[in-house]
Write an enzyme that holds these catalytic residues in place. Structure first.
Site, mmCIF file in Angstrom:
data_model
loop_
_atom_site.group_PDB
_atom_site.id
_atom_site.type_symbol
_atom_site.label_atom_id
_atom_site.label_comp_id
_atom_site.label_asym_id
_atom_site.label_seq_id
_atom_site.Cartn_x
_atom_site.Cartn_y
_atom_site.Cartn_z
ATOM 1 N N ARG A 224 -21.084 30.043 26.693
ATOM 2 C CA ARG A 224 -20.348 30.924 25.786
ATOM 3 C C ARG A 224 -21.340 31.520 24.788
ATOM 4 O O ARG A 224 -22.299 30.833 24.379
ATOM 5 C CB ARG A 224 -19.291 30.130 25.016
ATOM 6 C CG ARG A 224 -18.094 29.731 25.846
ATOM 7 C CD ARG A 224 -17.208 30.937 26.169
ATOM 8 N NE ARG A 224 -16.024 30.566 26.903
ATOM 9 C CZ ARG A 224 -15.878 30.638 28.233
ATOM 10 N NH1 ARG A 224 -16.875 31.055 28.994
ATOM 11 N NH2 ARG A 224 -14.733 30.303 28.804
ATOM 12 N N HIS A 272 -20.353 39.071 31.111
ATOM 13 C CA HIS A 272 -19.491 37.892 31.324
ATOM 14 C C HIS A 272 -18.816 37.942 32.713
ATOM 15 O O HIS A 272 -17.594 37.899 32.824
ATOM 16 C CB HIS A 272 -18.432 37.793 30.194
ATOM 17 C CG HIS A 272 -17.816 36.426 30.085
ATOM 18 N ND1 HIS A 272 -17.440 35.869 28.888
ATOM 19 C CD2 HIS A 272 -17.507 35.502 31.025
ATOM 20 C CE1 HIS A 272 -16.924 34.677 29.090
ATOM 21 N NE2 HIS A 272 -16.958 34.421 30.396
HETATM 22 P P1 NDP Z 1 -16.651 20.671 32.572
HETATM 23 O O1 NDP Z 1 -15.664 20.280 31.524
HETATM 24 O O2 NDP Z 1 -16.402 20.288 33.991
HETATM 25 O O3 NDP Z 1 -18.089 20.079 32.181
HETATM 26 C C1 NDP Z 1 -18.604 20.112 30.900
HETATM 27 C C2 NDP Z 1 -19.920 19.355 30.859
HETATM 28 O O4 NDP Z 1 -20.516 19.541 29.565
HETATM 29 C C3 NDP Z 1 -19.740 17.851 31.055
HETATM 30 O O5 NDP Z 1 -20.783 17.341 31.835
HETATM 31 C C4 NDP Z 1 -19.856 17.296 29.621
HETATM 32 O O6 NDP Z 1 -20.365 15.987 29.541
HETATM 33 C C5 NDP Z 1 -20.855 18.272 29.029
HETATM 34 N N1 NDP Z 1 -20.750 18.280 27.565
HETATM 35 C C6 NDP Z 1 -19.693 18.671 26.821
HETATM 36 N N2 NDP Z 1 -19.968 18.506 25.504
HETATM 37 C C7 NDP Z 1 -21.209 18.010 25.438
HETATM 38 C C8 NDP Z 1 -22.058 17.620 24.361
HETATM 39 N N3 NDP Z 1 -21.671 17.707 23.084
HETATM 40 N N4 NDP Z 1 -23.273 17.142 24.660
HETATM 41 C C9 NDP Z 1 -23.675 17.017 25.948
HETATM 42 N N5 NDP Z 1 -22.933 17.376 27.012
HETATM 43 C C10 NDP Z 1 -21.721 17.855 26.750
HETATM 44 O O7 NDP Z 1 -16.847 22.229 32.431
HETATM 45 P P2 NDP Z 1 -17.173 23.294 33.590
HETATM 46 O O8 NDP Z 1 -18.381 22.853 34.321
HETATM 47 O O9 NDP Z 1 -15.948 23.594 34.360
HETATM 48 O O10 NDP Z 1 -17.479 24.602 32.710
HETATM 49 C C11 NDP Z 1 -18.486 24.602 31.732
HETATM 50 C C12 NDP Z 1 -18.437 25.866 30.905
HETATM 51 O O11 NDP Z 1 -18.955 26.971 31.632
HETATM 52 C C13 NDP Z 1 -17.061 26.366 30.477
HETATM 53 O O12 NDP Z 1 -16.512 25.596 29.431
HETATM 54 C C14 NDP Z 1 -17.401 27.767 30.042
HETATM 55 O O13 NDP Z 1 -17.906 27.749 28.711
HETATM 56 C C15 NDP Z 1 -18.534 28.160 30.993
HETATM 57 N N6 NDP Z 1 -18.094 29.131 32.004
HETATM 58 C C16 NDP Z 1 -18.652 30.385 31.984
HETATM 59 C C17 NDP Z 1 -18.290 31.316 32.917
HETATM 60 C C18 NDP Z 1 -18.938 32.650 32.945
HETATM 61 O O14 NDP Z 1 -18.524 33.504 33.741
HETATM 62 N N7 NDP Z 1 -19.957 32.895 32.152
HETATM 63 C C19 NDP Z 1 -17.305 31.017 33.963
HETATM 64 C C20 NDP Z 1 -16.795 29.681 33.891
HETATM 65 C C21 NDP Z 1 -17.178 28.791 32.943
HETATM 66 P P3 NDP Z 1 -19.580 14.712 30.183
HETATM 67 O O15 NDP Z 1 -19.729 14.898 31.675
HETATM 68 O O16 NDP Z 1 -20.314 13.554 29.688
HETATM 69 O O17 NDP Z 1 -18.163 14.818 29.720
HETATM 70 C C1 OXD Z 2 -14.182 30.871 32.277
HETATM 71 C C2 OXD Z 2 -14.856 32.157 32.135
HETATM 72 O O1 OXD Z 2 -14.192 30.045 31.361
HETATM 73 O O2 OXD Z 2 -14.605 33.057 32.969
HETATM 74 O O3 OXD Z 2 -13.618 30.638 33.363
HETATM 75 O O4 OXD Z 2 -15.682 32.313 31.230
#
Ligand code: NDP
Ligand code: OXD
Length: 309
Positions: A224, A272
């Site tokens: 983000r 994005h």
């Molecule tokens: P998940 O919830 O599956 O995974 C999140 C990961 O981040 C987990 O491994 C979690 O750790 C880790 N995490 C969260 N907070 C912290 C922290 N404070 N310190 C260290 N690690 C942390 O999310 P997704 O993989 O589904 O998606 C991730 C992000 O990708 C979305 O939230 C969004 O922001 C972004 N995204 C962007 C898109 C784009 O088009 N640009 C499209 C889709 C998503 P743990 O495993 O230990 O819980």
């Molecule tokens: C999502 C994105 O969070 O598209 O799925 O950014």
């Protein structure tokens, strides 16, 4: 039971068709149509819920995000008894794997330099460095970060990931928590951000953190916009600490036309689009969660409000 979709209307039309085929017993509506009686809506899939969601939809039982992130929701307006579910589905994963793989290869195979050479009509070969000399590190080991690493590993990149809790992924060095962060950064030549945006990750990518990467490292930012302090990025690109940045998310979105990042020769920007939910697989995932909800089972992707993801 009634289901309301409130996001891009063209995608909503595809969802409506898929619901009609796969779950004809569910009355599916695309915002602003609520079937004449909003009190019948029990499920909402949205990018942005309506203002004052519980007044608009007093009998809402589940809020689904149409994306993987939920940071766009104001959870203070959603009571605790309404679970919030992020999107977990194979289509969004595949899109992200493609985007990040392309971005890593762009850095590794010198496509920034070749684009510049083309502008100058310059036919010049650059030495090809092996994948083994680019250590990739992914922030976030969730559905997206893990899938990206599993694919990149196959190219021969030394791979590592960082998460909040400890993980084990074959062929990937896993680091966790604040205590693991510095060592993870010190071994990372290409840093990929796939974290959710929470209070703990807001502006995490600042000068202090990025300076811990080896000199000449590059950033791929697909999380983000608010994860990154953009002025710090510009400064580190200028002083040569960072080599390239590929940004799919910015602050604000869209990035204003006069923002210096647009014209920086070592920055590539996309609007994005790294990945998006694919209706066919997303509807399947939502229907599975509806079945689980109706049977009193936990849903896949239900967020923990205290953690914020
Ligand atoms: P998940 O919830 O599956 O995974 C999140 C990961 O981040 C987990 O491994 C979690 O750790 C880790 N995490 C969260 N907070 C912290 C922290 N404070 N310190 C260290 N690690 C942390 O999310 P997704 O993989 O589904 O998606 C991730 C992000 O990708 C979305 O939230 C969004 O922001 C972004 N995204 C962007 C898109 C784009 O088009 N640009 C499209 C889709 C998503 P743990 O495993 O230990 O819980
Ligand atoms: C999502 C994105 O969070 O598209 O799925 O950014």
């Amino acid at each position: 039971m009634s289901f309301l979709y409130k996001a891009d209307p063209a995608r909503g039309a595809v969802w409506a068709k898929l619901f009609a085929e796969r779950a004809p017993d569910i009355a599916f509506h695309v915002w602003p149509d609520m079937g004449g009686d909003p009190s019948r809506i029990r499920y909402l899939a949205a990018w942005q819920p309506p203002d004052d969601p519980m007044r608009t939809l007093p009998n809402l039982e589940v809020l689904f995000s149409v994306g993987a992130g939920v940071d766009q929701f104001d959870l203070s307006g959603i009571p605790q008894h309404v679970p919030v579910v992020r999107m977990v589905e194979p289509g969004i994963v595949e899109g992200m794997v493609e985007y990040v793989t392309h971005a890593v290869l762009t850095v590794h195979r010198d496509f920034f330099d070749y684009a510049e050479q083309q502008r100058q009509a310059c036919w010049r070969e650059l030495p090809v460095r092996p994948a083994a000399s680019f250590r990739v590190g992914v922030l976030g080991l969730g559905q997206l970060g893990t899938a990206v690493l599993e694919r990149l590993r196959v190219f021969g990149y030394p791979c590592a990931g960082w998460s909040r809790s400890a993980h084990r992924i074959e062929g990937v060095d896993c680091y966790a928590g604040e205590e693991g962060l510095d060592a993870f950064l010190a071994r990372t030549d290409i840093l990929v951000c796939l974290l959710p945006l929470t209070a703990a990750t807001h502006q995490l990518l600042d000068a202090r953190l990025l300076a811990k990467l080896p000199r000449g490292a590059s950033l791929i930012q697909t999380g983000r916009g608010a994860h990154l302090v953009q002025d710090d990025l510009l400064r580190l690109l200028e002083d040569g600490h960072l080599r390239y940045a590929l940004l799919d998310v910015t602050t604000p979105e869209p990035l204003p036309a006069d923002h210096p990042l647009w014209r920086h020769p070592r920055v590539r920007i996309t609007p994005h689009i790294a990945s998006a939910t694919r209706p066919e697989t997303a509807v399947e995932s939502v229907l599975e969660n509806l079945r689980r909800h109706c049977s009193g089972l936990p849903m896949i992707g239900e967020i923990d409000r205290r953690r914020g993801y």
